[in-house]
Design an enzyme around this catalytic site. Sequence first.
Site, PDB file in Angstrom:
ATOM      1  N   ASP A 225       0.859  -1.188   0.000  1.00 36.69           N
ATOM      2  CA  ASP A 225       0.000   0.000   0.000  1.00 36.69           C
ATOM      3  C   ASP A 225       0.893   1.235   0.000  1.00 36.69           C
ATOM      4  O   ASP A 225       1.552   1.544   0.991  1.00 36.69           O
ATOM      5  CB  ASP A 225      -0.899  -0.026   1.242  1.00 36.69           C
ATOM      6  CG  ASP A 225      -1.899   1.115   1.277  1.00 36.69           C
ATOM      7  OD1 ASP A 225      -1.806   2.025   0.428  1.00 36.69           O
ATOM      8  OD2 ASP A 225      -2.768   1.112   2.171  1.00 36.69           O
ATOM      9  N   GLY A 229      -4.719   4.797  -2.080  1.00 40.28           N
ATOM     10  CA  GLY A 229      -5.327   3.760  -2.907  1.00 40.28           C
ATOM     11  C   GLY A 229      -4.407   3.194  -3.973  1.00 40.28           C
ATOM     12  O   GLY A 229      -4.826   2.377  -4.790  1.00 40.28           O
ATOM     13  N   TYR A 311      22.697  26.394 -29.478  1.00 36.69           N
ATOM     14  CA  TYR A 311      23.682  25.805 -30.386  1.00 36.69           C
ATOM     15  C   TYR A 311      23.160  24.470 -30.917  1.00 36.69           C
ATOM     16  O   TYR A 311      22.257  23.846 -30.341  1.00 36.69           O
ATOM     17  CB  TYR A 311      25.029  25.577 -29.681  1.00 36.69           C
ATOM     18  CG  TYR A 311      24.950  24.645 -28.491  1.00 36.69           C
ATOM     19  CD1 TYR A 311      25.080  23.263 -28.649  1.00 36.69           C
ATOM     20  CD2 TYR A 311      24.727  25.142 -27.210  1.00 36.69           C
ATOM     21  CE1 TYR A 311      24.997  22.413 -27.558  1.00 36.69           C
ATOM     22  CE2 TYR A 311      24.645  24.292 -26.117  1.00 36.69           C
ATOM     23  CZ  TYR A 311      24.778  22.930 -26.290  1.00 36.69           C
ATOM     24  OH  TYR A 311      24.684  22.085 -25.220  1.00 36.69           O
ATOM     25  N   GLY A 325      22.948  19.233 -21.063  1.00 32.69           N
ATOM     26  CA  GLY A 325      23.826  19.451 -22.210  1.00 32.69           C
ATOM     27  C   GLY A 325      25.304  19.366 -21.937  1.00 32.69           C
ATOM     28  O   GLY A 325      26.102  19.726 -22.816  1.00 32.69           O
ATOM     29  N   HIS A 329      33.707  15.482 -24.683  1.00 31.04           N
ATOM     30  CA  HIS A 329      33.686  15.073 -26.090  1.00 31.04           C
ATOM     31  C   HIS A 329      34.819  15.759 -26.862  1.00 31.04           C
ATOM     32  O   HIS A 329      35.446  16.718 -26.393  1.00 31.04           O
ATOM     33  CB  HIS A 329      32.344  15.416 -26.734  1.00 31.04           C
ATOM     34  CG  HIS A 329      32.063  16.875 -26.864  1.00 31.04           C
ATOM     35  ND1 HIS A 329      32.376  17.619 -27.987  1.00 31.04           N
ATOM     36  CD2 HIS A 329      31.487  17.757 -26.001  1.00 31.04           C
ATOM     37  CE1 HIS A 329      31.997  18.869 -27.820  1.00 31.04           C
ATOM     38  NE2 HIS A 329      31.453  18.989 -26.616  1.00 31.04           N
ATOM     39  N   CYS A 347      30.445  22.053 -21.901  1.00 29.48           N
ATOM     40  CA  CYS A 347      31.064  20.738 -22.026  1.00 29.48           C
ATOM     41  C   CYS A 347      32.552  20.807 -21.693  1.00 29.48           C
ATOM     42  O   CYS A 347      33.135  21.886 -21.594  1.00 29.48           O
ATOM     43  CB  CYS A 347      30.896  20.213 -23.455  1.00 29.48           C
ATOM     44  SG  CYS A 347      29.173  19.877 -23.905  1.00 29.48           S
ATOM     45  N   ASN A 349      35.854  19.925 -23.425  1.00 29.18           N
ATOM     46  CA  ASN A 349      36.355  19.648 -24.769  1.00 29.18           C
ATOM     47  C   ASN A 349      37.736  18.996 -24.731  1.00 29.18           C
ATOM     48  O   ASN A 349      38.594  19.372 -23.916  1.00 29.18           O
ATOM     49  CB  ASN A 349      36.459  20.937 -25.583  1.00 29.18           C
ATOM     50  CG  ASN A 349      35.094  21.528 -25.926  1.00 29.18           C
ATOM     51  OD1 ASN A 349      35.022  22.637 -26.448  1.00 29.18           O
ATOM     52  ND2 ASN A 349      34.016  20.803 -25.652  1.00 29.18           N
TER      53      ASN A 349
END
Length: 401
Positions: A225, A229, A311, A325, A329, A347, A349
């Site tokens: 429970d 409900g 971008y 984002g 990478h 990011c 880089n």
Amino acid sequence: MRKPDRFGVLGVALAGALLLAGCSSDDGGGAPAAAGGQQANPSASAAAAAAEVAVTPGDGEQANPTTPIVVTAKEGTLDSVTVTNAKKGSAVKGELSADKKTWTSAEVLGYAASYQVKATAVNTDGQRVDRTATVTTLSPKAQAYPSFIPAPSITDVGVGQPLVVKFDQDVTDKAAAEKALKVTSTPAQTGGWYWLSKREVHYRPQQYWKAGTTIALHAAIYGVDLGGGVYGQTDRDLTLKVHDAWVAKADGNTEQMQVFQNGSLVKTMPISMGKDATPTHLGAHVISDKKQKYTMDSCTYGVCPPDPKAYRSDENFALRISNDGEFVHENPNSVGAQGSANVSHGCINLNAANASWFFDHFNLGDVVEVANSGGPQLPIYDTYGDWAVSWDAWQAGSALK
């Protein structure tokens, strides 16, 4: 002389014999006369008590489907028991005890279902008694399904991987849900749950997982429970194995990222992080996805043209470290700034060689710690911002605190 009267002598003898018979004891084992002149029968015995059959849960009760059906014989043994799902017509499996006095269902029941019970018991005289009953299970207002992150198809993770359970219904009794979520780690490590909302709860250890740990999550929520409900829809399991500890430390002051494997420095590489307008979040980030080729589009998190922060670009060797984002990478356009300036949209880089190496060595659950970026702390809700929360605050986020 007058002769004795032979009839008189005979009468006296008979009277004496009767007197002696009336005074003698019964040493031959015979039964005394019963009241009313009837002789008792020593071979007679009381009739055996009639057998009785009890069924639980009882008629009219809205039973929890995890509660077993139990059929019990009193003053006898069970000769036969059948339990049938009234709608499906399928038989419910069960087990009879060694003394044949108890039958117990051996499978969980369904919600909003009716089960017909037929049982026969026999007493010691061989007399049979039949019993029929109906067991009805409760009908939830809604059923909550527990989704897992990582998904059960993932079995190998890094030391930073939290466990996430997302329900598709609001959970108002969080304590009941949390009690049903069992985490076992081998070797054992201290950990706990933290509720982000009525539908999402995370589990992490106090420190990063130890390399080589096996983590098992058992969500035993069926029949639970959850409040309002809402009941748990199904039980689910997840088992993960923690690989080597891969932790990268990215520093915005030095513009370098050091990579550690099981605590040993194995590589250092120049980086470029988020510029002042779009700084990279601070704190421990956890890799949640990786793609060798990936289109990065700021619109996916609400930043669209003509916003100057918008971008869209195609990148290689992309590992996601947050949901707004941020990735590690390759970016050939920032190679000239890597190691000297922060110019990205948030990011981290890398050049092609370092990005390829990083992609090959880092996987889901591995950690990227960001320092001196000039950005705010990574929020806990941003995929895996779990490590930004102190252990005391984390424990306070439990419903069982």
